[in-house]
Design a protein around this motif. Structure first.
Motif: not given
Length: 382
Positions: A68, A165, A212, A222, A227, A230-231
């Motif tokens: 990430s 984050k 984030f 990033l 992200l 997976e959010y």
């Protein structure tokens, strides 16, 4: 034989004196105490800083955090440059929370905060650490570290940043905090990260950016697509709360009732019993229980599968659900009944219909067929 034994011992000693303390992760950590795990982690972090071993510091992080954070190695170098001297003492502790199912721990998270005194300065170090994760092993390890001086920590304006984050944070003074760049806009994020519609479909990008704290500079550091994948904005401490679907005021969608359906929620309180079901169409999961609190925490019950979410949405249209009007029986009854049906779409809009009173009188005849279909997860097609 003695020479072989001596050589083995020497090799072991050399290994123990080089690099950071050996880092253990995985299910073997399940049976170790929070204190033992937390203290071991701060010792590892300090050891890497004292030895100026940035590579070993990054190896304490989980695979998920590494994937990430595109510049984790550079962040580790900044951490080591900021940390000066040899440790004389440290003290602190960690809070923990975990997810369990059927008496078995699925994952555990530790949040540590320590005071570290070296022969040159006094620091505060905080971290987020997942010792083990049965369902997603790549998340076992450090998620984030932050370091600041004791002086900065004691300022009224100071707040830890490591929840924003994954990665390594070095916070020096207020001037640096105030110079933080503005958050990027959703349109700028899509262009800068080269996102496709499929990658951000169904996501509230404004909330994602806020959660984030993403600036234009962060796009280069990033892994935005990962992200987003997976959010889960509604997930807090292992919970997914979708109660807003049945608790908010009545909303009506004006078109495309069966297209881009994201979720369907149904709850009925009838004859002193409650039934509720939630359909997650993108993941093809169906949660059901005779407990209204299902909508506050989907994880309290195991997800099941169902035939076809699109077919169910089209059946709701066939049964005329989208023309139903919310209603209440004016006659006072001793055993009140209550129903709410909500359909959420990918753009965040919601169709919702509610009724209270004797449902058999308030709602149309098709209600029984709709109820049976939603609670069974099957559509007969008749």
């Amino acid at each position: 034989m003695r020479k072989i034994l001596l050589l083995t011992v020497c090799c072991a000693l050399v290994c123990s004196l080089s690099g950071c303390i050996v880092f253990r992760r995985g299910s073997s950590n399940e049976y170790r105490s929070d204190e033992e795990l937390a203290d071991e982690m701060i010792e590892n972090i300090i050891d890497c800083a004292e030895k100026e071993d940035a590579k070993a510091l990054t190896e304490l992080f989980s695979q998920y955090a590494e994937d990430s954070t595109l510049n984790l190695a550079e962040q580790a170098e900044e951490f080591i440059e900021f940390f000066q001297g040899q440790c004389k003492s440290w003290k602190g502790n960690a809070s923990s929370h975990e997810k369990s199912e059927y008496g078995k721990t699925i994952w555990r998270e530790l949040r540590g905060q320590y005071s570290v005194i070296t022969d040159e300065a006094q620091y505060k170090i905080a971290y987020i650490y997942i010792p083990f994760h049965r369902e997603e092993p790549d998340k076992a390890g450090l998620t984030a570290i932050e370091i600041t001086t004791e002086e900065t920590f004691n300022q009224d304006w100071f707040l830890w940043s490591l929840d924003q984050k994954p990665g390594i944070y070095v916070t020096e003074d207020k001037e640096e905090m105030l110079s933080e760049q503005r958050l990027i806009t959703p349109e700028e994020l899509i262009r800068a990260a080269g996102l496709t519609k499929e990658q951000y479909r169904g996501a509230d990008l404004e909330q994602f950016i806020e959660d984030f704290a993403i600036t234009e500079e962060d796009v280069d550091t990033l892994n935005i697509p990962l992200l987003l994948e997976e959010y889960e904005p509604d997930r807090k401490d292992g919970l997914i709360d979708v109660s807003y679907l049945i608790e908010d005021d009545i909303e009506n969608r004006t078109s495309d009732f069966t297209e881009d359906v994201y979720a369907i929620a149904f709850m009925e309180n009838k004859n002193t019993g409650t039934e509720c079901v939630y359909y997650d169409l993108p993941d093809r999961k169906r949660y059901q229980t005779s407990d209204a609190y299902l909508f506050d925490d989907l994880y309290q019950t195991q997800a099941g599968y169902y035939a076809d979410g699109q077919q169910i949405a089209e059946a709701l249209d066939k049964y005329g659900v989208f023309s139903w009007e919310s209603g209440t029986d004016e006659e006072e009854i001793t055993d009140p009944q209550y129903m709410v049906l909500a359909v959420e779409y990918e753009d965040g809009t919601v169709f919702r219909v509610k009724a209270s009173g004797l449902l058999s009188q308030v709602l149309p005849d098709e209600y029984d067929e709709v109820r049976e279909m939603l609670l069974s997860g099957e559509h007969s097609g008749s």
